[in-house]
Design an enzyme around this catalytic site. Structure first.
Site, PDB file in Angstrom:
ATOM      1  N   GLU A 148       0.320  -1.595  -0.147  1.00 18.14           N
ATOM      2  CA  GLU A 148      -0.114  -0.499   0.147  1.00 18.14           C
ATOM      3  C   GLU A 148       0.783   1.346   0.176  1.00 18.14           C
ATOM      4  O   GLU A 148       2.294   1.657   1.120  1.00 18.14           O
ATOM      5  CB  GLU A 148      -1.124  -0.443   1.334  1.00 18.14           C
ATOM      6  CG  GLU A 148      -1.952  -0.975   1.065  1.00 18.14           C
ATOM      7  CD  GLU A 148      -3.558   0.091   0.367  1.00 18.14           C
ATOM      8  OE1 GLU A 148      -3.633   0.235   0.036  1.00 18.14           O
ATOM      9  OE2 GLU A 148      -4.404  -1.386   0.481  1.00 18.14           O
ATOM     10  N   ASP A 196      -7.022   1.809  -7.943  1.00 18.04           N
ATOM     11  CA  ASP A 196      -5.631   1.598  -7.844  1.00 18.04           C
ATOM     12  C   ASP A 196      -4.577   1.163  -7.899  1.00 18.04           C
ATOM     13  O   ASP A 196      -5.415  -0.120  -8.609  1.00 18.04           O
ATOM     14  CB  ASP A 196      -5.685   1.643  -6.179  1.00 18.04           C
ATOM     15  CG  ASP A 196      -5.950   0.072  -5.346  1.00 18.04           C
ATOM     16  OD1 ASP A 196      -7.113  -0.148  -5.848  1.00 18.04           O
ATOM     17  OD2 ASP A 196      -5.148  -0.155  -4.281  1.00 18.04           O
TER      18      ASP A 196
END
Length: 277
Positions: A148, A196
């Protein structure tokens, strides 16, 4: 003993050694204590030396016995999935990943200033991919490392962050012999559901360092008979929702246009990229 128990046993060997560190763990939401509790529960499972119980259609038990093999090692990750956090700070993300009710996690979080937070042993299954598919793989969590990046999804990524990411990817690629093609984004494996790490992510920069592919500067014209659906599948995209798959491809490889329509340039890029797989 079933295969799942073997896997837990392999994982336990690594976990035991990885937990022996002189550097104190960062405490967020009492995470070290909960982490240890989770590890202990896995260790309890791998201590079981029971055999599989089978019976035929008449209910007669099939003879079975557990005999320990000596030829095994740890399973290793074969993909890296890159995400952005869609949150306001790394601190907020660390909090999210250390709350049981969120049911989401990642192996690593890379902050805007380049600091890397390692949140889960690489051999353990993080909950980062969700419902996803890449090629024939339908459980990406079980074969991948989730990273992330601290980014809200509507802004460029910081140079320090990208630099740390590339160093981390190099380490992971070498440690687990991860193929170049297997560095992909969340949007690639979940078309239509995720976007994403966003169109701002520097995939071209990563490809130059050997993490994922990118199109060549000089493109060959895609032939009139070019099957773009088959090409998307060759790369790995799930084309059951074709418009979503096209958008996901363009989000990764085109970036300045993420519509579901393929221009001639898009077809040329797709033709070029698919030949690398």
């Amino acid at each position: 003993m079933n295969l799942k128990l073997y896997v837990y046993f392999f994982l336990a060997l690594t976990i035991i050694s990885s937990c022996k560190t002189k550097k104190p763990a960062t405490i967020v939401n009492n995470s070290p204590k909960v982490y240890k509790t989770q590890i202990d529960s896995l260790l309890d499972i791998v201590k079981i030396k029971d055999t599989v119980r089978l019976a035929d259609s008449a209910g007669t038990a099939i003879p079975s016995e557990f005999v320990a093999t000596v030829n095994f090692n740890l399973r290793k990750p074969n993909y890296v999935i890159i995400h952005h956090t869609a949150q306001d700070s790394a601190k907020q993300t660390l909090n999210t990943f250390t709350l049981a009710r969120t049911q989401v996690s990642a192996h690593y979080v890379v902050s805007r200033d380049g600091k890397v937070y390692h949140m889960l042993n690489d051999y353990l299954r993080s909950w980062h991919a969700g419902v996803s598919k890449w090629g024939s793989v339908t459980d990406m969590n079980s074969c991948s490392i989730g990273i992330e990046l601290d980014n809200n999804g509507v802004q460029p990524f910081q140079d320090a962050q990208v630099k740390s990411l590339i160093l981390l990817l190099a380490k992971l690629k070498k440690a687990y012999n991860i193929p170049t093609a297997n560095f992909i984004g969340h949007s690639d494996i979940a078309p239509g559901r995720k976007t994403d790490p966003s169109a701002y992510f520097p995939w071209k920069t990563l490809a130059k360092s050997g993490f994922g592919y990118w199109s060549d500067d000089v493109l060959e014209l895609a032939p009139e008979t070019f099957d773009y659906v088959a090409a998307l599948r060759i790369i790995g995209y799930d084309t059951s929702n074709l418009p979503a798959a096209i958008k996901a491809f363009k989000l990764h490889f085109i970036q300045n246009d993420v519509s579901s329509q393929l221009t001639q340039l898009d077809l040329n890029v797709l033709f070029n990229v698919a030949k690398k797989y």
